[in-house]
Enzyme design. Structure first.
Site, PDB file in Angstrom:
ATOM      1  N   GLU A 217       0.805  -1.251  -0.031  1.00 58.73           N
ATOM      2  CA  GLU A 217      -0.074  -0.013  -0.197  1.00 58.73           C
ATOM      3  C   GLU A 217       0.863   1.366   0.007  1.00 58.73           C
ATOM      4  O   GLU A 217       0.496   2.197   0.728  1.00 58.73           O
ATOM      5  CB  GLU A 217      -0.961  -0.164   1.073  1.00 58.73           C
ATOM      6  CG  GLU A 217      -1.901  -1.049   1.262  1.00 58.73           C
ATOM      7  CD  GLU A 217      -3.018  -0.888   2.269  1.00 58.73           C
ATOM      8  OE1 GLU A 217      -4.017  -0.696   1.688  1.00 58.73           O
ATOM      9  OE2 GLU A 217      -2.695  -0.976   3.176  1.00 58.73           O
TER      10      GLU A 217
ATOM     11  N   CYS B 241     -10.860   2.811   5.774  1.00 60.13           N
ATOM     12  CA  CYS B 241     -10.377   3.600   6.551  1.00 60.13           C
ATOM     13  C   CYS B 241     -10.657   5.025   5.556  1.00 60.13           C
ATOM     14  O   CYS B 241     -10.353   6.039   5.917  1.00 60.13           O
ATOM     15  CB  CYS B 241      -9.023   3.495   6.428  1.00 60.13           C
ATOM     16  SG  CYS B 241      -8.278   2.706   4.752  1.00 60.13           S
TER      17      CYS B 241
HETATM   18  O1  FUB Z   1      -4.270   0.170   8.540  1.00 58.96           O
HETATM   19  C1  FUB Z   1      -5.150   1.246   8.602  1.00 58.96           C
HETATM   20  C2  FUB Z   1      -5.453   1.817   7.519  1.00 58.96           C
HETATM   21  O2  FUB Z   1      -6.050   0.734   6.543  1.00 58.96           O
HETATM   22  C3  FUB Z   1      -4.165   2.330   6.439  1.00 58.96           C
HETATM   23  O3  FUB Z   1      -3.927   3.526   6.767  1.00 58.96           O
HETATM   24  C4  FUB Z   1      -4.542   2.130   5.341  1.00 58.96           C
HETATM   25  O4  FUB Z   1      -3.558   2.142   4.419  1.00 58.96           O
HETATM   26  C5  FUB Z   1      -5.172   0.660   5.302  1.00 58.96           C
HETATM   27  O5  FUB Z   1      -4.586  -0.348   5.472  1.00 58.96           O
HETATM   28 ZN    ZN Z   2      -7.596   4.462   3.406  1.00 55.13          ZN
END
Ligand code: FUB
Ligand code: ZN
Length: 630
Positions: free
Chosen positions: A308, A392
């Site tokens: 990510e 999120c």
């Molecule tokens: O892990 C918490 C949130 O979910 C992260 O900030 C995003 O990238 C997603 O993985």
């Molecule tokens: Zn997000």
């Protein structure tokens, strides 16, 4: 005026937007998004999940960072309530806060996963388990709600929780030398410090940054204490969560993008509050590294789904670009902070780029669907969704929109700063007087901006107007008198110092022809391609307007005139771009490969703002267009 002159961010409540871009989105965010987010929080069990008795021990019925989703909704609601009273919404928020009050343990602890599911494992896995990340969002929500309503209950609750965290973690003897596996607590603690004046929160934020990446590595020790081999961690390197090096020694953006950008934002915050220039210097190096090698043309950040996050310099793919909505939001946060610290328009340029493109693409025009991933090309199979298991992004884009006014202006003792343009009104305090600043403009669709100044009394100060990096030929006049901009622009801001009187009027003209944007040739996938931009808006072509797929068949001649057309009834009212292109024609019935190039036909394409793609019939989408020499 000094370079920075004590620039201060302002509260969004002092800005009223009536522009064609943000005002409708603010309205939709308030009327639709908040409501449907609450519905999803209820339907997915996130609200019920706050209950400490909620299916104890049942992992499948819970998620480790559910609390953060609920908290982001409260934060958005708070921003909305701050400018639009709504008794029903406020009662709903109070009810959720009472659930958190019931969840809170006598020692201040407040986390639903570790209370209901793994009560014996509190603070044993900071690396992976998002315990401190959930605390972040509770704190940010509580600060926002207190500010909006004056009610202290939630704020007091999160203070007790932050006090507990402070009593456990730190460099002092007897404390654990841990820090968040998913950063953001650093910036949340600075918010809490600013809201309460309690220095311990600022000290704790600084400690988390100072400690990160030191040896022996806390996450190694913590894994060993759990009986795990730290080398078996699925993310491999600590670059993933930016704990591979002490933060001041980090020079390249690496790892998970959202973690990185939240952490850099926290570094800018702590630098601001403590005067620690080394943190700002590190930010500067990291910012340069990101913007010169890994930033997408849309303001999106983070190339890879695997982590990510970041990959390699100039690796900026199209279809597989990850560009998480949260990362673009965090990129706005970081740029806003660096802008206050350094008063350089390059940060406002990036803020604007992400705001109008790669961040706001995260929500549909109707406000009810969300992108988690924001690619730069699609074969027609990528669509916004109602909700996510890992949710999120919806709450992040909604809290950003609800508080977007703060990004438009800053104030200083001797200067009013205008970073972004958009019709509306701001209440500032400059040179010891109240100043109402009104913008009349059709921005972002039109580049003429008329600013009216209404100081409560005549006062001498500097009006600093950002000259966007995308604008080649700005013009300015004060009360109808042209002002020569030569020598007046410093760090991207035109500075006009004079005694300002009620009714003074400044006209800024920012011509915004449609321009072709080219990437550094080291960006492999953009070679021979061009992206279209007009003012702050980046464009894409969609199949629904251009029914000759694959869209990769089209080539835009370098000399093609690019026409901008305002379409009031399209996508909420947008400027589209028309151009004549060459489309390679399929050779039905012929071999896959041939010795002759395909024939081309001329067609007219229509490009729409990237931010609003996938709001109509599903289909292909493309940002980077092949360019031909014609
Ligand atoms: O892990 C918490 C949130 O979910 C992260 O900030 C995003 O990238 C997603 O993985
Ligand atoms: Zn997000």
């Amino acid at each position: 005026m000094s370079a920075r002159a004590g620039m201060r961010a302002i509260d969004f409540t002092r800005v009223t937007l009536t522009d064609p871009f943000w005002a409708p989105r603010l309205e939709t965010n308030r009327r639709v998004t908040l409501d449907i987010q609450y519905k999803h929080l209820v339907e997915t069990g996130r609200i019920a999940g706050i209950d400490p008795e909620h299916r104890p021990g049942d992992r499948s019925a819970h998620h480790q960072f559910w609390d953060s989703d609920v908290a982001k909704w409260i934060e958005t609601a708070a921003y909305s309530l701050a400018v639009h009273r709504d008794g029903v919404l406020e009662a709903r928020v109070d009810e959720v806060i009472e659930r958190f009050a019931k969840l809170q343990r006598p020692d201040g602890y407040m986390n639903s996963w570790y209370t209901a599911v793994e009560p014996e494992k509190r603070f044993t896995n900071l690396r992976d388990m998002h315990e401190l990340y959930c605390a972040v969002h509770l704190i940010e929500a509580a600060v926002a709600y207190h500010r909006a309503t004056g009610k202290r209950r939630f704020l007091d609750m999160v203070c007790r929780y932050a006090d507990l965290i402070d009593s456990l973690f730190g460099a002092e003897p007897g404390k654990r030398r841990g820090y968040p596996g998913h950063q953001e607590l650093e910036l949340a603690l600075v918010k809490l410090y600013r809201a309460t004046g309690r220095e311990r929160y600022l000290r704790l934020a600084k400690y988390f940054l100072d400690e990160r990446g030191r040896r022996p590595h806390y996450f190694d020790l913590e894994a060993e204490a759990r009986g795990e081999d730290p080398r078996a961690w699925r993310h491999g390197s600590y670059e993933y969560n930016q704990s591979h090096l002490p933060v001041r020694e980090q020079t390249r953006v690496v790892g998970h993008a959202v973690r990185a950008l939240y952490m850099y934002s926290g570094m800018a915050d702590v630098a601001r509050e403590t005067g620690d220039r080394s943190l700002l210097e590190a930010c500067d190096v990291l910012w340069h590294n990101l913007c010169s090698e890994q930033l997408f043309v849309t303001g999106g950040v983070g190339q890879s789904r695997t982590n990510e996050g970041f990959t390699r310099p100039y690796d900026l793919p199209e279809e597989t670009a990850y560009c998480e909505t949260c990362a673009a939001v965090a990129f706005v946060f970081w740029n806003h902070r660096l802008l206050q610290a350094k008063a350089e328009a390059r940060f406002a340029d990036c803020m604007e780029l992400a705001l109008y493109n790669g961040a706001v693409s995260g929500v549909s025009l109707a406000g009810d669907r969300f992108f988690y991933v924001n690619p730069l090309a699609s074969l027609g199979d990528h669509h916004r969704q109602e909700w996510f298991i890992c949710a999120c992004c919806p709450g992040n884009i909604s809290r950003l929109i609800a508080s977007v006014g703060q990004y438009f202006y800053s104030e200083a003792d001797d200067a009013a700063w205008v970073h972004l343009y958009g019709a509306g009104r701001a209440e500032l305090r400059v040179a010891g007087t109240e100043l109402v600043l009104t913008q009349r403009t059709g921005y972002p669709w039109d580049g003429t901006v008329v600013l009216e100044l209404d100081p409560a009394r005549s006062a001498a100060f500097t009006l600093a107007l950002r000259i966007p990096g995308w604008c080649r030929a700005p013009r300015l006049s004060v009360n109808g008198e042209p002002v020569d901009l030569g020598g007046r622009i410093a760090a991207g801001y035109a500075r006009i110092h004079r005694t300002w009187n009620r009714g003074d009027r400044v006209t800024l003209e920012l011509p915004m022809p449609v321009e072709g944007i080219y990437a550094d040739p080291r960006v492999r996938l953009a070679n021979g391609k061009v992206a279209l931009r007009r003012g702050p808006i980046v464009y894409c072509v969609e199949e629904v307007d251009n029914p000759f797929t694959p869209l990769a068949r089209l080539a835009l001649p370098r000399s093609a005139p690019l026409e901008a057309v305002y379409e009031r009834d399209l996508l909420g009212g947008v400027v589209t771009v028309r151009a004549e292109v060459d489309v390679a024609v399929g050779r039905e019935g012929q071999a896959l490969y041939a010795m002759d190039p395909p024939r081309t036909e001329r067609r007219t394409i229509k490009a729409v703002p990237y931010a609003v793609w996938d709001n109509r019939a599903p289909g292909e989408m493309l940002v980077w267009l092949r360019e031909s020499d014609r």
